[in-house]
Design a protein around this motif. Sequence first.
Motif, mmCIF file in Angstrom:
data_model
loop_
_atom_site.group_PDB
_atom_site.id
_atom_site.type_symbol
_atom_site.label_atom_id
_atom_site.label_comp_id
_atom_site.label_asym_id
_atom_site.label_seq_id
_atom_site.Cartn_x
_atom_site.Cartn_y
_atom_site.Cartn_z
ATOM 1 N N CYS A 131 10.067 -1.548 -4.147
ATOM 2 C CA CYS A 131 10.911 -0.402 -4.503
ATOM 3 C C CYS A 131 11.892 -0.733 -5.626
ATOM 4 C CB CYS A 131 11.685 0.085 -3.276
ATOM 5 S SG CYS A 131 10.626 0.703 -1.950
ATOM 6 N N ARG A 132 11.865 -1.969 -6.090
ATOM 7 C CA ARG A 132 12.710 -2.437 -7.187
ATOM 8 C C ARG A 132 14.198 -2.221 -6.900
ATOM 9 N NH1 ARG A 132 9.285 -0.330 -12.497
ATOM 10 N NH2 ARG A 132 7.242 -0.910 -11.684
ATOM 11 N N VAL A 133 14.613 -2.646 -5.712
ATOM 12 C CA VAL A 133 16.028 -2.666 -5.361
ATOM 13 C C VAL A 133 16.397 -4.098 -5.008
ATOM 14 C CG1 VAL A 133 16.005 -0.291 -4.525
ATOM 15 C CG2 VAL A 133 15.565 -2.147 -2.919
ATOM 16 N N LEU A 134 17.684 -4.395 -5.013
ATOM 17 C CA LEU A 134 18.129 -5.742 -4.699
ATOM 18 C C LEU A 134 18.016 -5.999 -3.192
ATOM 19 C CD1 LEU A 134 21.324 -6.014 -6.930
ATOM 20 C CD2 LEU A 134 19.071 -7.020 -7.359
ATOM 21 N N PRO A 135 17.483 -7.157 -2.794
ATOM 22 C CA PRO A 135 17.398 -7.472 -1.362
ATOM 23 C C PRO A 135 18.743 -7.405 -0.657
ATOM 24 C CG PRO A 135 16.062 -9.017 -2.620
ATOM 25 C CD PRO A 135 16.836 -8.195 -3.620
ATOM 26 N N MET A 136 19.818 -7.844 -1.330
ATOM 27 C CA MET A 136 21.150 -7.802 -0.718
ATOM 28 C C MET A 136 21.583 -6.369 -0.450
ATOM 29 S SD MET A 136 22.481 -10.685 0.085
ATOM 30 C CE MET A 136 24.148 -10.098 0.328
ATOM 31 N N LEU A 147 0.827 -1.212 0.000
ATOM 32 C CA LEU A 147 0.000 0.000 0.000
ATOM 33 C C LEU A 147 0.860 1.260 0.000
ATOM 34 C CD1 LEU A 147 -2.529 1.728 0.462
ATOM 35 C CD2 LEU A 147 -2.425 1.101 2.875
ATOM 36 N N VAL A 148 1.732 1.386 0.975
ATOM 37 C CA VAL A 148 2.543 2.594 1.128
ATOM 38 C C VAL A 148 3.545 2.720 -0.013
ATOM 39 C CG1 VAL A 148 4.193 3.794 2.613
ATOM 40 C CG2 VAL A 148 2.242 2.602 3.620
ATOM 41 N N GLY A 149 4.172 1.608 -0.390
ATOM 42 C CA GLY A 149 5.158 1.660 -1.461
ATOM 43 C C GLY A 149 4.554 2.069 -2.792
ATOM 44 N N ALA A 150 3.439 1.480 -3.135
ATOM 45 C CA ALA A 150 2.822 1.769 -4.433
ATOM 46 C C ALA A 150 2.378 3.220 -4.540
ATOM 47 C CB ALA A 150 1.629 0.835 -4.649
ATOM 48 N N ALA A 206 15.484 5.164 -4.407
ATOM 49 C CA ALA A 206 14.608 4.021 -4.145
ATOM 50 C C ALA A 206 15.074 3.223 -2.933
ATOM 51 C CB ALA A 206 14.526 3.124 -5.376
ATOM 52 N N ILE A 207 16.411 3.129 -2.736
ATOM 53 C CA ILE A 207 16.923 2.369 -1.593
ATOM 54 C C ILE A 207 16.534 3.077 -0.289
ATOM 55 C CG2 ILE A 207 19.170 3.542 -1.527
ATOM 56 C CD1 ILE A 207 18.606 -0.201 -0.925
ATOM 57 N N GLY A 208 16.434 4.413 -0.309
ATOM 58 C CA GLY A 208 16.002 5.151 0.867
ATOM 59 C C GLY A 208 14.546 4.902 1.194
ATOM 60 N N VAL A 209 13.709 4.812 0.154
ATOM 61 C CA VAL A 209 12.296 4.490 0.363
ATOM 62 C C VAL A 209 12.173 3.089 0.959
ATOM 63 C CG1 VAL A 209 10.044 4.234 -0.738
ATOM 64 C CG2 VAL A 209 11.655 5.961 -1.583
ATOM 65 N N ALA A 210 12.944 2.145 0.402
ATOM 66 C CA ALA A 210 12.912 0.764 0.896
ATOM 67 C C ALA A 210 13.342 0.695 2.357
ATOM 68 C CB ALA A 210 13.802 -0.122 0.038
#
Length: 460
Positions: free
Chosen positions: A430-435, A128-131, A144-148
Motif C-alpha cells: 500500500c506504499r505506507v510507512l510501517p511505523m 493478491l488483494v492489495g495489487a 492508502a493507510i485504510g487499505v493497509a
Amino acid sequence: MVELTLLHWIYVVMVLVILGVMIMRKDTIIPCILGVFLLGLAGTKTILGGTKAVFDSFIVAGTELLGIIVVISCIVAMSKLLEEIGANRLMVTPFKKFIKGPDIAFWFIGIVMLLVSWFFWPSPATALVGAVLLPVALRVGLPAIGVAMAINLFGHGLALSTDFVIQGAPTITATAAGVPVEAVMVKGIPLFFVMGIVTIITAYIMLRRDMKNGKLEKPMMDETVVEEVQETRGIAKFAAFLVPIAFLLDIVAMVMFQLRGGDATSLIGGTAVLIMIIICVVEYKQNALDKITQYIRDGFMFGMEIFGPIIPIAAFFYMGEVSPLQAVLGEGALPAGSQGILSDMGSALASVVPMNRPVAASIEMVVGAITGLDGSGFSGMSLAGSLAKVFGTAIHGSIPVLAALGQIGAIWVGGGTIVPWGLIPAAAICRVLPMDLARRNFIPVVIGLVVTTIVAMFLI
C-alpha cells in the motif's frame, strides 16, 4: 504430587531466559537450543547425550510440524503458478464492482482478504488483494493507510489467528498444549471473533473519525496509481474457475465426512498439488514436468524460510511433554508418575500459588503477546501452548481455551499487526510507512487483547 527434578528446574529457568530475550526483541533460537542441550545434559549426565539431544529434538519437532510445513508450501507453490498465469487477479477482479465508497471499500477488502488468507495464507494474499483492490479503494476515497489496515487486521490478524482451513497455527499450539487441534479451534471460536470484531470495529471507527476531521491527507499515490490492464488468457479463466470450485468441494467434503485436523489439512494440500498438476499440463504441455518442479521448489523454499527458525524453538517447548522428552532422552528421563514437565510444574504451582482464572488468563495473554515481539507469531505459539497446559492443569480449567488465548496474543502481535518489523508486506503493497501502520493498529489491537482476555476469564 511428583517430586520436581533438575529437568523441571532447567526447563523453567530457560523459559524465563527465552521470555527475557523476546522482550529485548532478539531471536530465541540460541537459548532454545541451549535449553535442549542442558536438558539432555541433565537427563543423560553426559556431554555426548546433551549434544545428541539437540539434533534429536530437531527431528522430533520437525516430525510434528512437517505436515503443516508441507501443506503451506504446496499452497504457496500453487499461488505462484496462479500469479504467473494471471488467474489470481481474475479471481478477485469481479469483486471490484461492489466497491462504491470508502466504507464499503474497507469492509469489502477486509472480508476478501480474510477469505483468501484462509485458503492461500496471508503473505501471498496480501500481494493478491492489495495489487488488485488498492487502486479501486483509492479512487472511491479510502486512504492508502485504510487499505493497509483492512488487509493487515483481517489477514495477518483475524485470518492467521483463526487459521480454520490450513490449520497451521492451531496445530502448533495444540501440539504444545497436548490437546486435539479441533479442541483449540472449537473452544477458541468465541475468543477469536471477540478479538476480531472488537479490534476491527475500533480501528474502523478511529479511521473514519480521522478521515472526517481531515487528519488523513490524500496520499500522492491516489493520483499516480494506475490499474494494470492485462489480457485475460484462456488458462487464467480455466484456473480462476477450477480453484474456487475445488476448494469449495473440499469444504463440502470436510462437512460431510467430518474431516478435522490432519485429515482436513491433507485434503487441502492434496487439492493444491492436483490443481497445480492439471494447470501445468494444460498450460505448459511438454514443459509441465520442469515447470511444476520450479513451483514446488519455490513453495518449499517459502515454507522452510517461514518454519526453519520455528523448528529449534518448538524443539525446546515440546520437551515439556512426555512423548517428545522420552523420544529424545529415553524412557527413564522422568520420575515415576510424571505427566510431563509442564503438567508437573502446573500441579506444583497450584499447590503453592493462589492461581485462579483471571491470573491465568492475564499471564497467558501477556506471555503470548511478548512472544510476538520478534515479529513472528508462530515462534511463540509453542510457548503459549505449553503455558496453557501448565495453567490449565493448575486451575483445573480449559487448556484449549487458554491455548487459543495465547495463540491470539502471539499472532495478533507477532503475526504482523502492531510491530513494525512484522507488518512490512501490507505496508509495502500500500506504499505506507510501517511505523504509521503500526501506530494506527496499536490502540485497536490492545483494546481487543484486553477485552478478549476478560471474556476468556469466564470461559476457562
